[in-house]
Every structure is written in structure tokens, then in C-alpha cells.
Design a protein around this motif. Sequence first.
Motif, PDB file in Angstrom:
ATOM      1  N   ILE A 109      -8.489 -29.253  12.382  1.00 42.64           N
ATOM      2  CA  ILE A 109      -7.090 -29.365  12.819  1.00 42.64           C
ATOM      3  C   ILE A 109      -6.242 -28.282  12.161  1.00 42.64           C
ATOM      4  N   ARG A 110      -6.458 -28.065  10.870  1.00 38.57           N
ATOM      5  CA  ARG A 110      -5.678 -27.038  10.160  1.00 38.57           C
ATOM      6  C   ARG A 110      -5.959 -25.650  10.726  1.00 38.57           C
ATOM      7  N   GLU A 111      -7.223 -25.382  11.055  1.00 45.68           N
ATOM      8  CA  GLU A 111      -7.548 -24.084  11.649  1.00 45.68           C
ATOM      9  C   GLU A 111      -6.868 -23.913  12.996  1.00 45.68           C
ATOM     10  N   THR A 112      -6.811 -24.992  13.784  1.00 47.90           N
ATOM     11  CA  THR A 112      -6.132 -24.937  15.083  1.00 47.90           C
ATOM     12  C   THR A 112      -4.642 -24.680  14.903  1.00 47.90           C
ATOM     13  N   MET A 113      -4.040 -25.343  13.923  1.00 49.97           N
ATOM     14  CA  MET A 113      -2.613 -25.152  13.656  1.00 49.97           C
ATOM     15  C   MET A 113      -2.324 -23.733  13.194  1.00 49.97           C
ATOM     16  N   ALA A 114      -3.303 -23.115  12.519  1.00 49.60           N
ATOM     17  CA  ALA A 114      -3.100 -21.765  11.991  1.00 49.60           C
ATOM     18  C   ALA A 114      -3.122 -20.713  13.100  1.00 49.60           C
ATOM     19  N   LYS A 115      -3.622 -21.091  14.292  1.00 50.90           N
ATOM     20  CA  LYS A 115      -3.646 -20.170  15.420  1.00 50.90           C
ATOM     21  C   LYS A 115      -2.417 -20.429  16.285  1.00 50.90           C
ATOM     22  N   PRO A 116      -1.385 -19.637  16.135  1.00 50.19           N
ATOM     23  CA  PRO A 116      -0.162 -19.897  16.916  1.00 50.19           C
ATOM     24  C   PRO A 116      -0.393 -19.696  18.401  1.00 50.19           C
ATOM     25  N   ARG A 117       0.227 -20.524  19.201  1.00 51.97           N
ATOM     26  CA  ARG A 117       0.156 -20.358  20.650  1.00 51.97           C
ATOM     27  C   ARG A 117       0.980 -19.142  21.059  1.00 51.97           C
ATOM     28  N   ILE A 118       0.554 -18.484  22.108  1.00 53.78           N
ATOM     29  CA  ILE A 118       1.224 -17.274  22.583  1.00 53.78           C
ATOM     30  C   ILE A 118       2.191 -17.666  23.687  1.00 53.78           C
ATOM     31  N   GLN A 119       3.402 -17.153  23.593  1.00 56.41           N
ATOM     32  CA  GLN A 119       4.454 -17.534  24.546  1.00 56.41           C
ATOM     33  C   GLN A 119       4.301 -16.773  25.858  1.00 56.41           C
ATOM     34  N   THR A 120       4.485 -17.487  26.965  1.00 57.67           N
ATOM     35  CA  THR A 120       4.360 -16.876  28.295  1.00 57.67           C
ATOM     36  C   THR A 120       5.593 -16.094  28.714  1.00 57.67           C
ATOM     37  N   GLY A 121       6.713 -16.313  28.010  1.00 54.87           N
ATOM     38  CA  GLY A 121       7.979 -15.724  28.441  1.00 54.87           C
ATOM     39  C   GLY A 121       8.806 -16.689  29.254  1.00 54.87           C
ATOM     40  N   PHE A 122       8.251 -17.866  29.542  1.00 54.09           N
ATOM     41  CA  PHE A 122       8.961 -18.905  30.289  1.00 54.09           C
ATOM     42  C   PHE A 122       8.990 -20.174  29.434  1.00 54.09           C
ATOM     43  N   ASP A 123      10.170 -20.544  28.956  1.00 55.22           N
ATOM     44  CA  ASP A 123      10.289 -21.643  27.989  1.00 55.22           C
ATOM     45  C   ASP A 123       9.795 -22.972  28.539  1.00 55.22           C
ATOM     46  N   CYS A 124      10.181 -23.295  29.772  1.00 53.54           N
ATOM     47  CA  CYS A 124       9.769 -24.585  30.350  1.00 53.54           C
ATOM     48  C   CYS A 124       8.264 -24.644  30.555  1.00 53.54           C
ATOM     49  N   LEU A 125       7.681 -23.527  30.974  1.00 49.84           N
ATOM     50  CA  LEU A 125       6.239 -23.487  31.160  1.00 49.84           C
ATOM     51  C   LEU A 125       5.522 -23.658  29.826  1.00 49.84           C
ATOM     52  N   ASP A 126       5.995 -22.970  28.805  1.00 54.44           N
ATOM     53  CA  ASP A 126       5.384 -23.117  27.477  1.00 54.44           C
ATOM     54  C   ASP A 126       5.408 -24.571  27.019  1.00 54.44           C
ATOM     55  N   GLN A 127       6.548 -25.215  27.214  1.00 54.90           N
ATOM     56  CA  GLN A 127       6.680 -26.617  26.810  1.00 54.90           C
ATOM     57  C   GLN A 127       5.737 -27.507  27.624  1.00 54.90           C
ATOM     58  N   ALA A 128       5.583 -27.205  28.902  1.00 58.88           N
ATOM     59  CA  ALA A 128       4.745 -28.038  29.774  1.00 58.88           C
ATOM     60  C   ALA A 128       3.269 -27.947  29.421  1.00 58.88           C
ATOM     61  N   ILE A 129       2.822 -26.797  28.895  1.00 61.65           N
ATOM     62  CA  ILE A 129       1.399 -26.629  28.584  1.00 61.65           C
ATOM     63  C   ILE A 129       1.120 -26.753  27.086  1.00 61.65           C
ATOM     64  N   GLY A 130       2.057 -27.372  26.367  1.00 62.09           N
ATOM     65  CA  GLY A 130       1.778 -27.693  24.975  1.00 62.09           C
ATOM     66  C   GLY A 130       2.231 -26.666  23.965  1.00 62.09           C
ATOM     67  N   GLY A 131       3.199 -25.825  24.337  1.00 58.50           N
ATOM     68  CA  GLY A 131       3.754 -24.875  23.370  1.00 58.50           C
ATOM     69  C   GLY A 131       3.380 -23.433  23.610  1.00 58.50           C
ATOM     70  N   GLY A 132       2.552 -23.166  24.599  1.00 60.95           N
ATOM     71  CA  GLY A 132       2.152 -21.796  24.885  1.00 60.95           C
ATOM     72  C   GLY A 132       0.677 -21.715  25.228  1.00 60.95           C
ATOM     73  N   VAL A 133       0.177 -20.488  25.261  1.00 60.95           N
ATOM     74  CA  VAL A 133      -1.197 -20.221  25.689  1.00 60.95           C
ATOM     75  C   VAL A 133      -2.155 -20.319  24.515  1.00 60.95           C
ATOM     76  N   ARG A 134      -3.286 -20.969  24.737  1.00 60.58           N
ATOM     77  CA  ARG A 134      -4.379 -21.024  23.766  1.00 60.58           C
ATOM     78  C   ARG A 134      -5.682 -20.830  24.534  1.00 60.58           C
ATOM     79  N   GLU A 135      -6.820 -20.908  23.837  1.00 57.05           N
ATOM     80  CA  GLU A 135      -8.087 -20.739  24.536  1.00 57.05           C
ATOM     81  C   GLU A 135      -8.232 -21.796  25.624  1.00 57.05           C
ATOM     82  N   GLY A 136      -8.741 -21.389  26.768  1.00 64.39           N
ATOM     83  CA  GLY A 136      -8.870 -22.316  27.883  1.00 64.39           C
ATOM     84  C   GLY A 136      -8.834 -21.584  29.206  1.00 64.39           C
TER      85      GLY A 136
END
Length: 401
Positions: A109-136
Motif C-alpha cells: 500500500i505504501r509503495e502504491t501511495m508513493a506513486k503519484p497518479r498523473i493528471q489528465t488535465g481534466f479535473d472531473c475526469l481525474d476525480q472520476a477515475i480515482g485521482g488520475g492515471v495509474r497502471e491499467g
Amino acid sequence: ILFPHVLFLRGENRFQFFNYSALNGTSEPVFITEGEFDALSILQEKKIAVALGGVANADSFMDQLKRDGLRPTLVLTLEAVLTPEEENVWKQYFPCRMDQLSAGFDNIIRETMAKPRIQTGFDCLDQAIGGGVREGIYVLGGAPSTGKTTFCLQVASSLAKQGQDVFLFSYEMTAAEIQAKNIVREYCSSPKGRVQLTTNDVLRGEIFKDQAKEQAYRCTIPQMKGINEHLFFYSDDNMTIKVIKDKVQQYINTFHRTPVIVIDYLQMVPPISERLTDKQNIDSIMLSLRQLKNMGVPCFVISSLSRVSYDSPIGLSSFKESGSIEFSADVALALDFKTMYTSQVNAKGKVEIDLNHERSVPVRSLLLTVLKNRLGQAGTQISFDFTPAGNLFQERGLFTR
């Protein structure tokens, strides 16, 4: 009597697998137990179960699966305490058991938290997918003229501005076309964007015939440096998913960091073998994308839709070869005209809108719907204004009916 379909298999070493015949042709997960009574308990719950007759028979069980060409999904339901010999047997096939994972789960969990999510440039979209882009795996579908490629290019540019390397694998556009679209979008989205500058103006050299347009072009070029340094383009008609996977793997091995990849688009990726059907090819691609996901790579994939879905709201079944897409995608997104959700539905269940009009207006009102969100809530809809001439999406907030 209770389970007439349950049979025993007597193998070469004269041990028995309880209910082995149930493995033939099933796509459901199969529960593996040691004893027959445990398997019977699972069968009473109308699930598939096979008993080994003891963990020591694991090698023979796996060998039998190989001989029969079976590759079922196995769920282990063995005794909580295994002997060292039993542990060694199962480690050959299952490197990680869940109780072993639990011991170090806090660190994961700590390692996952240490990897910040990358912002898409769209605030509502980032919020909808859990804070931004991650592996997937992020799959985007949409009706014609809703700007699927343009949307992904805008997201890719936003990621690149943050220093994230992005690989664009394109089967439809050239590097020059992508560069021109990015230049026009960056100009139109800036406070200085008062001159009407289009992609064709750039590609056809019209910018050099109009002083105002040339000035707009020149003032935008310095802004492109932060994007272009992290945006990589690949285009080849013979670029199979194996080629894509090998390029990403080579990059990771060389630079020890993971890129974001964008594939435009899924149905144009050529098959590894000509003998594969369209469905088998899509299955193969999605399997490779899952492997890239497991390497920590965020994968954006543009997908076409079935034609029958053009005049009704988009669902997961609207995607071509939707089965593997629905199963594999971590996030499935759909771009559609907003009027598709605000207009009347006729007796045939079709939405009564003028699609030609919707596709011709200079600023199109669209909705982005989160159809699937593996680790979050699905169903969120976000309003966008799409200006095709400026290659620009502008987020307008959440949509509620």
C-alpha cells in the motif's frame, strides 16, 4: 446420486481426481480442494470444484491438465497449514499465496501511495477515475465525429507536460498531423488564441501567407518544447501488438521507468497470425495489454463501435468484440453527443436526433461516460465542449439528468 455428472479420473499413478470431467469446456473459475467432501460442499453452492485427493498429487494434476490441453482458472481452497513439502509443490505453480501477501501488504500500500497518479488535465475526469492515471487499461469508444483521437492527444499532451513519457502508436495519422493538431490546440487554449488557426492552415502552409496566423504559429512553437520532449510517435502498418510490447519492454529495460502508451486504434492493430479471427486478435491484444499493465504501464486504447449503436446511448456492448474489452478494461469511457441523453426515444428504442447536424456544429456538446471503473464508481457523466477546428476539449463539469 446428488451429483450424477461427478466422475473420478484414474491417472497413471493410480490416484483419483474427483470431478475432473467438469474441467472440459468450462470458462468458469474452478475451485481446487484436497478432499472430496470439501469439493461436494462447493458443488452444493453450484460452483465447479475438483478434489486432488491430497496436495501430493498436485504435480500429476498439472501434468494431466497439460496433456488434455486445459487451461482453466484455478482457485485454491487448500488446508490453511501446509507441510514444507506441500509448500514446495504449490510454489512451482502459484508463486504467491494470499496469506503470504498479507504479511507485507502494508508495504505494498505504501509503495502504491508513493506513486503519484498523473493528471489528465481534466479535473472531473481525474476525480472520476480515482485521482488520475495509474497502471491499467483505459478504453475509449465513441460515435463518429466525437473527437476520440483528439481527446486522447490532449490527455497525452497533458501527461507529457508533467514530464511523463508517452508513446503514440498510430495507424491513421502521421507525425506531422499530430504535431499540427497539438500546435493548434495549444494556441487556441492560450489567452493569445484570438486568431482562427486550424490544422490545415499549418499543414498546407497557409500560416506563411497570413501574417497574423504566422505570428500565432511562431508564438506557440516555444510552448511545444515541454510536450515534444516526452511525446514519442510510432506508425507502421505492420506494427503488431508484439512489436508494441517489445518496444515498451525495451524502453523499460533501458531507462528503468514506465511510459504511458496510446493505441489509435484497437481494431487496426494487425493480427500476429492471419489465421486469427477478429475476435481472437482482439483477445490477443487485450492479453498483451494486461501484461503491460502488470509491468506498471498505463495503456490508453481507442476502440471503434458497432454501427448499430450509433443511434442509441453507448454501453459496453457497443464496443466491437466487446467481450474481451469488457473483461480486460480497467476503465471504459464513451464519448457521445449530449443530445443522445436529452432527446426523445421513439417506439423502436432509438433516440430521435439529427446526427448530421450534431456533427456539423462548430462547437459540439458531448458527454464522457464512465461505463466501467474496476476500482471505483461507474456511471459518472462529464460535460465537454469540443471545438474540432481548434482540436480542443473543454470540461464543463458533471452532468446530471
